[in-house]
Design a protein around this motif. Sequence first.
Motif, PDB file in Angstrom:
ATOM      1  N   VAL A 116       0.844  -1.199   0.000  1.00 12.53           N
ATOM      2  CA  VAL A 116       0.000   0.000   0.000  1.00 12.53           C
ATOM      3  C   VAL A 116       0.877   1.246   0.000  1.00 12.53           C
ATOM      4  CG1 VAL A 116      -1.691   1.322   1.328  1.00 12.53           C
ATOM      5  CG2 VAL A 116      -1.973  -1.140   1.070  1.00 12.53           C
ATOM      6  N   ALA A 117       1.919   1.253   0.823  1.00 13.26           N
ATOM      7  CA  ALA A 117       2.821   2.409   0.898  1.00 13.26           C
ATOM      8  C   ALA A 117       3.521   2.656  -0.433  1.00 13.26           C
ATOM      9  CB  ALA A 117       3.846   2.213   2.008  1.00 13.26           C
ATOM     10  N   GLN A 118       3.861   1.604  -1.166  1.00 15.69           N
ATOM     11  CA  GLN A 118       4.541   1.759  -2.453  1.00 15.69           C
ATOM     12  C   GLN A 118       3.659   2.432  -3.496  1.00 15.69           C
ATOM     13  OE1 GLN A 118       7.739   1.299  -3.144  1.00 15.69           O
ATOM     14  NE2 GLN A 118       8.016   0.742  -0.996  1.00 15.69           N
ATOM     15  N   LYS A 119       2.325   2.325  -3.347  1.00 14.97           N
ATOM     16  CA  LYS A 119       1.395   2.922  -4.311  1.00 14.97           C
ATOM     17  C   LYS A 119       1.107   4.394  -4.028  1.00 14.97           C
ATOM     18  CE  LYS A 119      -1.147  -1.328  -5.198  1.00 14.97           C
ATOM     19  NZ  LYS A 119      -2.453  -1.972  -5.070  1.00 14.97           N
ATOM     20  N   ALA A 120       1.553   4.901  -2.903  1.00 18.63           N
ATOM     21  CA  ALA A 120       1.247   6.292  -2.524  1.00 18.63           C
ATOM     22  C   ALA A 120       1.935   7.273  -3.465  1.00 18.63           C
ATOM     23  CB  ALA A 120       1.687   6.547  -1.085  1.00 18.63           C
ATOM     24  N   ARG A 121       1.239   8.366  -3.717  1.00 16.29           N
ATOM     25  CA  ARG A 121       1.794   9.460  -4.523  1.00 16.29           C
ATOM     26  C   ARG A 121       2.095  10.610  -3.565  1.00 16.29           C
ATOM     27  NH1 ARG A 121      -2.491   7.394  -7.029  1.00 16.29           N
ATOM     28  NH2 ARG A 121      -3.870   9.057  -6.332  1.00 16.29           N
ATOM     29  N   PHE A 122       3.348  11.015  -3.523  1.00 20.58           N
ATOM     30  CA  PHE A 122       3.784  12.031  -2.566  1.00 20.58           C
ATOM     31  C   PHE A 122       3.886  13.390  -3.236  1.00 20.58           C
ATOM     32  CE2 PHE A 122       5.113   7.968  -1.007  1.00 20.58           C
ATOM     33  CZ  PHE A 122       4.723   8.029   0.323  1.00 20.58           C
ATOM     34  N   GLY A 130       8.055  16.216  10.427  1.00 19.25           N
ATOM     35  CA  GLY A 130       7.673  14.824  10.591  1.00 19.25           C
ATOM     36  C   GLY A 130       6.721  14.336   9.517  1.00 19.25           C
ATOM     37  N   ALA A 131       6.562  15.103   8.434  1.00 16.99           N
ATOM     38  CA  ALA A 131       5.658  14.707   7.352  1.00 16.99           C
ATOM     39  C   ALA A 131       6.209  13.487   6.634  1.00 16.99           C
ATOM     40  CB  ALA A 131       5.473  15.852   6.367  1.00 16.99           C
ATOM     41  N   VAL A 132       5.325  12.629   6.198  1.00 23.71           N
ATOM     42  CA  VAL A 132       5.699  11.454   5.432  1.00 23.71           C
ATOM     43  C   VAL A 132       5.930  11.908   3.998  1.00 23.71           C
ATOM     44  CG1 VAL A 132       4.925   9.204   4.615  1.00 23.71           C
ATOM     45  CG2 VAL A 132       4.379   9.934   6.929  1.00 23.71           C
ATOM     46  N   MET A 133       7.164  11.763   3.508  1.00 23.78           N
ATOM     47  CA  MET A 133       7.515  12.298   2.182  1.00 23.78           C
ATOM     48  C   MET A 133       7.931  11.223   1.179  1.00 23.78           C
ATOM     49  SD  MET A 133       6.888  15.465   2.408  1.00 23.78           S
ATOM     50  CE  MET A 133       7.623  16.068   0.917  1.00 23.78           C
ATOM     51  N   ASN A 134       7.979   9.953   1.625  1.00 27.17           N
ATOM     52  CA  ASN A 134       8.330   8.886   0.689  1.00 27.17           C
ATOM     53  C   ASN A 134       7.771   7.565   1.197  1.00 27.17           C
ATOM     54  OD1 ASN A 134      10.262   7.750   2.584  1.00 27.17           O
ATOM     55  ND2 ASN A 134      11.647   9.409   1.988  1.00 27.17           N
ATOM     56  N   ALA A 135       7.801   6.559   0.325  1.00 27.37           N
ATOM     57  CA  ALA A 135       7.210   5.260   0.650  1.00 27.37           C
ATOM     58  C   ALA A 135       7.932   4.577   1.810  1.00 27.37           C
ATOM     59  CB  ALA A 135       7.213   4.365  -0.586  1.00 27.37           C
ATOM     60  N   ARG A 136       9.253   4.719   1.865  1.00 28.43           N
ATOM     61  CA  ARG A 136      10.020   4.073   2.944  1.00 28.43           C
ATOM     62  C   ARG A 136       9.607   4.619   4.310  1.00 28.43           C
ATOM     63  NH1 ARG A 136      14.987   5.639   1.751  1.00 28.43           N
ATOM     64  NH2 ARG A 136      15.282   6.938   3.575  1.00 28.43           N
ATOM     65  N   ALA A 140       7.653   2.624   7.314  1.00 27.03           N
ATOM     66  CA  ALA A 140       8.203   2.587   8.673  1.00 27.03           C
ATOM     67  C   ALA A 140       7.180   3.114   9.676  1.00 27.03           C
ATOM     68  CB  ALA A 140       9.489   3.402   8.743  1.00 27.03           C
ATOM     69  N   ARG A 141       6.477   4.178   9.315  1.00 28.23           N
ATOM     70  CA  ARG A 141       5.456   4.737  10.209  1.00 28.23           C
ATOM     71  C   ARG A 141       4.314   3.743  10.411  1.00 28.23           C
ATOM     72  NH1 ARG A 141       3.818  10.522  10.149  1.00 28.23           N
ATOM     73  NH2 ARG A 141       6.041  10.729  10.494  1.00 28.23           N
ATOM     74  N   MET A 142       3.890   3.079   9.333  1.00 27.30           N
ATOM     75  CA  MET A 142       2.825   2.079   9.443  1.00 27.30           C
ATOM     76  C   MET A 142       3.260   0.923  10.348  1.00 27.30           C
ATOM     77  SD  MET A 142       1.206   1.785   5.641  1.00 27.30           S
ATOM     78  CE  MET A 142       0.105   3.014   4.985  1.00 27.30           C
ATOM     79  N   ALA A 143       4.513   0.486  10.199  1.00 27.51           N
ATOM     80  CA  ALA A 143       5.024  -0.606  11.043  1.00 27.51           C
ATOM     81  C   ALA A 143       5.070  -0.171  12.506  1.00 27.51           C
ATOM     82  CB  ALA A 143       6.399  -1.041  10.565  1.00 27.51           C
TER      83      ALA A 143
END
Length: 186
Positions: A116-122, A130-136, A140-143
């Motif tokens: 799911v994270a790999q499909k995100a468009r940033f 602390g904004a999520v700016m990439n799939a990695r 990590a945040r989801m984990a």
Amino acid sequence: MRKNRVRAFWALVIVLFFVPASGVLVYLGVQPGREDISWAIVAFGALGIVAFAWGAVMIVRTMRAPWRLELDRAGLVLYTPGYDLEVPWDSIAGIAVDSVGRKDGCVLVLEDAAAVAQKARFHRGSTSRGAVMNARTMQARMARNFKEFGYHLGIPGYLLEMDAEELAELLARGRMDRLWEEEALP
């Protein structure tokens, strides 16, 4: 999720009507040419102007809110200031209500959070610390969320202006394909 925007528009129309009405109260209280001023009417009118103007600002902020959720038969898409996240229904293992950032929200447990994270468009240019700016980072945040809180993705209810239980029910109906059956009924 556009229903709230329509309601917000009509609330704004009503509020914008009452700002001048409160101004009329101030004018009537002061009424040029009178020797005495009706301070109660002036205070009530001034309070109305401040309250309705503040209400208008809050409604406009609501209408311009960057968070949006769209549902279709394939899944859901969560639009945020930092990313657009597409989550297919078959990748959602569970939907529940829990505390998200100290407020009630809808939480999702995903079958494969990494996919799911790999499909995100940033989006570029998010300035939030602390904004999520990439799939990695998202993965990590989801984990971390799953380890600490028991869910991968939390959607605070107040961001979409829906009660957390209402949002969870809506997502559950969408996941079970009941949402579109209800809309098709006459």
